[in-house]
Motif scaffolding. Structure first.
Motif, PDB file in Angstrom:
ATOM      1  N   ASN A   1      22.730   1.207   3.305  1.00 41.80           N
ATOM      2  CA  ASN A   1      23.423   0.899   1.729  1.00 41.80           C
ATOM      3  C   ASN A   1      22.701   1.873   0.771  1.00 41.80           C
ATOM      4  O   ASN A   1      23.439   2.538   0.289  1.00 41.80           O
ATOM      5  CB  ASN A   1      23.550  -0.367   1.477  1.00 41.80           C
ATOM      6  CG  ASN A   1      24.473  -0.764   0.327  1.00 41.80           C
ATOM      7  OD1 ASN A   1      25.534   0.294   0.182  1.00 41.80           O
ATOM      8  ND2 ASN A   1      24.052  -1.471  -0.393  1.00 41.80           N
ATOM      9  N   TYR A   2      21.501   1.728   0.727  1.00 45.60           N
ATOM     10  CA  TYR A   2      20.590   2.569  -0.190  1.00 45.60           C
ATOM     11  C   TYR A   2      20.812   4.181   0.051  1.00 45.60           C
ATOM     12  O   TYR A   2      21.101   4.702  -0.844  1.00 45.60           O
ATOM     13  CB  TYR A   2      19.298   2.329  -0.199  1.00 45.60           C
ATOM     14  CG  TYR A   2      18.443   3.037  -1.026  1.00 45.60           C
ATOM     15  CD1 TYR A   2      18.519   3.038  -2.501  1.00 45.60           C
ATOM     16  CD2 TYR A   2      17.489   3.963  -0.745  1.00 45.60           C
ATOM     17  CE1 TYR A   2      17.979   4.139  -3.333  1.00 45.60           C
ATOM     18  CE2 TYR A   2      16.921   4.950  -1.332  1.00 45.60           C
ATOM     19  CZ  TYR A   2      17.073   5.046  -2.663  1.00 45.60           C
ATOM     20  OH  TYR A   2      16.307   5.914  -3.602  1.00 45.60           O
TER      21      TYR A   2
ATOM     22  N   PHE B   1       0.764  -1.259  -0.026  1.00 46.83           N
ATOM     23  CA  PHE B   1       0.120  -0.063  -0.099  1.00 46.83           C
ATOM     24  C   PHE B   1       0.850   1.314  -0.040  1.00 46.83           C
ATOM     25  O   PHE B   1       0.610   2.199  -0.852  1.00 46.83           O
ATOM     26  CB  PHE B   1      -0.978  -0.165   1.185  1.00 46.83           C
ATOM     27  CG  PHE B   1      -1.790   1.288   1.327  1.00 46.83           C
ATOM     28  CD1 PHE B   1      -3.013   1.269   0.417  1.00 46.83           C
ATOM     29  CD2 PHE B   1      -1.510   2.195   2.306  1.00 46.83           C
ATOM     30  CE1 PHE B   1      -3.929   2.465   0.636  1.00 46.83           C
ATOM     31  CE2 PHE B   1      -2.345   3.463   2.452  1.00 46.83           C
ATOM     32  CZ  PHE B   1      -3.444   3.441   1.355  1.00 46.83           C
ATOM     33  N   LEU B   2       1.934   1.436   0.850  1.00 44.74           N
ATOM     34  CA  LEU B   2       2.801   2.469   0.732  1.00 44.74           C
ATOM     35  C   LEU B   2       3.679   2.657  -0.436  1.00 44.74           C
ATOM     36  O   LEU B   2       3.678   3.768  -0.835  1.00 44.74           O
ATOM     37  CB  LEU B   2       3.929   2.400   1.932  1.00 44.74           C
ATOM     38  CG  LEU B   2       3.426   2.626   3.245  1.00 44.74           C
ATOM     39  CD1 LEU B   2       4.471   2.172   4.464  1.00 44.74           C
ATOM     40  CD2 LEU B   2       2.881   3.921   3.621  1.00 44.74           C
ATOM     41  N   ILE B   3       4.093   1.394  -0.979  1.00 43.20           N
ATOM     42  CA  ILE B   3       4.493   1.420  -2.309  1.00 43.20           C
ATOM     43  C   ILE B   3       3.810   2.152  -3.151  1.00 43.20           C
ATOM     44  O   ILE B   3       4.292   3.046  -4.229  1.00 43.20           O
ATOM     45  CB  ILE B   3       4.931   0.089  -3.011  1.00 43.20           C
ATOM     46  CG1 ILE B   3       6.287  -0.355  -1.813  1.00 43.20           C
ATOM     47  CG2 ILE B   3       5.509   0.198  -4.187  1.00 43.20           C
ATOM     48  CD1 ILE B   3       6.737  -1.733  -2.108  1.00 43.20           C
ATOM     49  N   THR B   4       2.571   1.697  -3.516  1.00 40.16           N
ATOM     50  CA  THR B   4       1.646   2.341  -4.638  1.00 40.16           C
ATOM     51  C   THR B   4       1.246   3.878  -4.184  1.00 40.16           C
ATOM     52  O   THR B   4       1.117   4.677  -5.069  1.00 40.16           O
ATOM     53  CB  THR B   4       0.335   1.548  -4.586  1.00 40.16           C
ATOM     54  OG1 THR B   4      -0.360   1.453  -3.560  1.00 40.16           O
ATOM     55  CG2 THR B   4       0.693   0.199  -5.020  1.00 40.16           C
ATOM     56  N   ARG B   5       1.093   4.133  -2.985  1.00 40.49           N
ATOM     57  CA  ARG B   5       0.957   5.424  -2.667  1.00 40.49           C
ATOM     58  C   ARG B   5       1.861   6.484  -2.767  1.00 40.49           C
ATOM     59  O   ARG B   5       1.893   7.617  -3.192  1.00 40.49           O
ATOM     60  CB  ARG B   5       0.134   5.654  -1.006  1.00 40.49           C
ATOM     61  CG  ARG B   5      -1.117   5.001  -0.831  1.00 40.49           C
ATOM     62  CD  ARG B   5      -2.109   5.866  -1.595  1.00 40.49           C
ATOM     63  NE  ARG B   5      -3.455   5.283  -1.414  1.00 40.49           N
ATOM     64  CZ  ARG B   5      -4.508   5.735  -2.161  1.00 40.49           C
ATOM     65  NH1 ARG B   5      -4.287   6.340  -3.063  1.00 40.49           N
ATOM     66  NH2 ARG B   5      -5.572   4.655  -2.026  1.00 40.49           N
TER      67      ARG B   5
ATOM     68  N   PHE C   1       9.990   6.237  -0.610  1.00 39.75           N
ATOM     69  CA  PHE C   1       9.458   5.144  -1.566  1.00 39.75           C
ATOM     70  C   PHE C   1      10.385   4.064  -1.951  1.00 39.75           C
ATOM     71  O   PHE C   1      10.356   2.977  -1.866  1.00 39.75           O
ATOM     72  CB  PHE C   1       8.987   5.925  -2.886  1.00 39.75           C
ATOM     73  CG  PHE C   1       8.655   5.300  -3.856  1.00 39.75           C
ATOM     74  CD1 PHE C   1       7.565   4.210  -3.784  1.00 39.75           C
ATOM     75  CD2 PHE C   1       9.365   4.892  -5.126  1.00 39.75           C
ATOM     76  CE1 PHE C   1       7.179   3.125  -4.886  1.00 39.75           C
ATOM     77  CE2 PHE C   1       9.073   4.183  -6.053  1.00 39.75           C
ATOM     78  CZ  PHE C   1       7.841   3.199  -6.069  1.00 39.75           C
ATOM     79  N   ALA C   2      11.683   4.744  -2.250  1.00 39.15           N
ATOM     80  CA  ALA C   2      12.647   3.861  -2.602  1.00 39.15           C
ATOM     81  C   ALA C   2      13.200   2.707  -1.452  1.00 39.15           C
ATOM     82  O   ALA C   2      13.298   1.462  -1.706  1.00 39.15           O
ATOM     83  CB  ALA C   2      13.764   4.623  -3.313  1.00 39.15           C
ATOM     84  N   SER C   3      13.088   3.375  -0.286  1.00 37.17           N
ATOM     85  CA  SER C   3      13.617   2.649   0.707  1.00 37.17           C
ATOM     86  C   SER C   3      12.429   1.467   1.326  1.00 37.17           C
ATOM     87  O   SER C   3      12.562   0.418   1.471  1.00 37.17           O
ATOM     88  CB  SER C   3      13.867   3.456   2.149  1.00 37.17           C
ATOM     89  OG  SER C   3      12.839   4.067   2.472  1.00 37.17           O
ATOM     90  N   VAL C   4      11.239   1.854   1.171  1.00 38.18           N
ATOM     91  CA  VAL C   4       9.930   1.035   1.382  1.00 38.18           C
ATOM     92  C   VAL C   4       9.994  -0.348   0.434  1.00 38.18           C
ATOM     93  O   VAL C   4       9.905  -1.420   0.837  1.00 38.18           O
ATOM     94  CB  VAL C   4       8.594   1.843   1.238  1.00 38.18           C
ATOM     95  CG1 VAL C   4       7.618   0.842   1.587  1.00 38.18           C
ATOM     96  CG2 VAL C   4       8.643   2.825   2.545  1.00 38.18           C
ATOM     97  N   ARG C   5      10.489  -0.009  -0.549  1.00 40.09           N
ATOM     98  CA  ARG C   5      10.603  -0.975  -1.934  1.00 40.09           C
ATOM     99  C   ARG C   5      11.663  -1.934  -1.319  1.00 40.09           C
ATOM    100  O   ARG C   5      11.522  -3.190  -1.856  1.00 40.09           O
ATOM    101  CB  ARG C   5      10.797  -0.253  -3.086  1.00 40.09           C
ATOM    102  CG  ARG C   5       9.670   0.382  -3.958  1.00 40.09           C
ATOM    103  CD  ARG C   5       9.737   0.691  -5.159  1.00 40.09           C
ATOM    104  NE  ARG C   5       9.577  -0.666  -6.008  1.00 40.09           N
ATOM    105  CZ  ARG C   5       9.308  -0.681  -7.156  1.00 40.09           C
ATOM    106  NH1 ARG C   5       9.578   0.461  -7.958  1.00 40.09           N
ATOM    107  NH2 ARG C   5       9.145  -1.605  -7.784  1.00 40.09           N
ATOM    108  N   ARG C   6      12.486  -1.374  -0.811  1.00 41.80           N
ATOM    109  CA  ARG C   6      13.764  -2.329  -0.287  1.00 41.80           C
ATOM    110  C   ARG C   6      13.484  -2.981   0.862  1.00 41.80           C
ATOM    111  O   ARG C   6      14.471  -3.890   1.332  1.00 41.80           O
ATOM    112  CB  ARG C   6      14.988  -1.432  -0.108  1.00 41.80           C
ATOM    113  CG  ARG C   6      15.576  -1.112  -1.691  1.00 41.80           C
ATOM    114  CD  ARG C   6      16.724  -0.092  -1.301  1.00 41.80           C
ATOM    115  NE  ARG C   6      17.358   0.195  -2.807  1.00 41.80           N
ATOM    116  CZ  ARG C   6      16.647   0.944  -3.668  1.00 41.80           C
ATOM    117  NH1 ARG C   6      15.241   1.305  -3.814  1.00 41.80           N
ATOM    118  NH2 ARG C   6      17.327   0.990  -4.856  1.00 41.80           N
TER     119      ARG C   6
END
Length: 180
Positions: A132-133, A61-65, A82-87
């Motif tokens: 790291n990201y 949900f966080l990724i899509t929002r 967003f990029a950190s949540v995807r990781r």
């Protein structure tokens, strides 16, 4: 001996034939495994599955929002988040769910310690992925602006990026070894 054998068979068949399915279910759920009834094991497993599903749903949900906000030009922080949540790894979410669901059970101290260590290793590994990201993206964005003006700093970007990754993973490895 035949009368005794027949009496035992009759006694066993009387006890097993008069049970309802509810009595059988209670008998099965009250069966003890490692000091916990099967009912508690089932409740713990159900809560782990439910919590894991909830965590994965929240992550997705966080990724899509956040993807909507990250596509805007002025939302650099949203894009970073967003990029950190995807990781966030699925194994990390699974270990958090299992660790929290284990509170239903009274585990042996050795089993509880093993579960705690595995969860801590998953947490350290996930934190290393996030750090790291963040370091990599900060080095690319901050030094990338300078590299446009100076061609020699492009090599420095890759060196700083490698050094930051080596430091993050070295510290993570030391923390994991300390936990073990």
């Amino acid at each position: 001996s035949r009368r005794l054998e027949q009496k035992l068979i009759d006694l066993i068949s009387d006890r097993t034939s008069h049970r309802t399915w509810q009595e059988w279910l209670k008998l099965v759920l009250d069966y003890q495994v490692d000091g916990n009834s099967l009912g508690y094991w089932a409740g713990s497993a159900a809560s782990a599955i439910g919590l894991f599903t909830l965590l994965v749903f929240i992550r997705n949900f966080l990724i899509t929002r956040l993807q909507v906000h990250a596509e805007a030009d002025d939302a650099r922080m949203a894009a970073q988040f967003f990029a950190s949540v995807r990781r966030t790894t699925t194994f990390f979410l699974f270990m958090i769910a299992v660790f929290l669901s284990a509170f239903w059970l009274s585990l042996a101290p050795s089993t509880a310690a093993i579960l705690k260590h595995i969860t801590m290793i998953a947490l350290i590994f996930q934190a290393a992925i996030w750090l790291n990201y963040f370091f990599s993206s900060w080095i690319r964005s901050y030094l990338g602006r300078r590299a446009k003006r100076d061609a020699t700093s492009k090599g420095a970007i890759s060196i700083f990026n490698f050094v930051s990754q080596a430091m993050v993973w070295s510290i993570a490895l030391l923390l994991i070894l300390q936990n073990l």
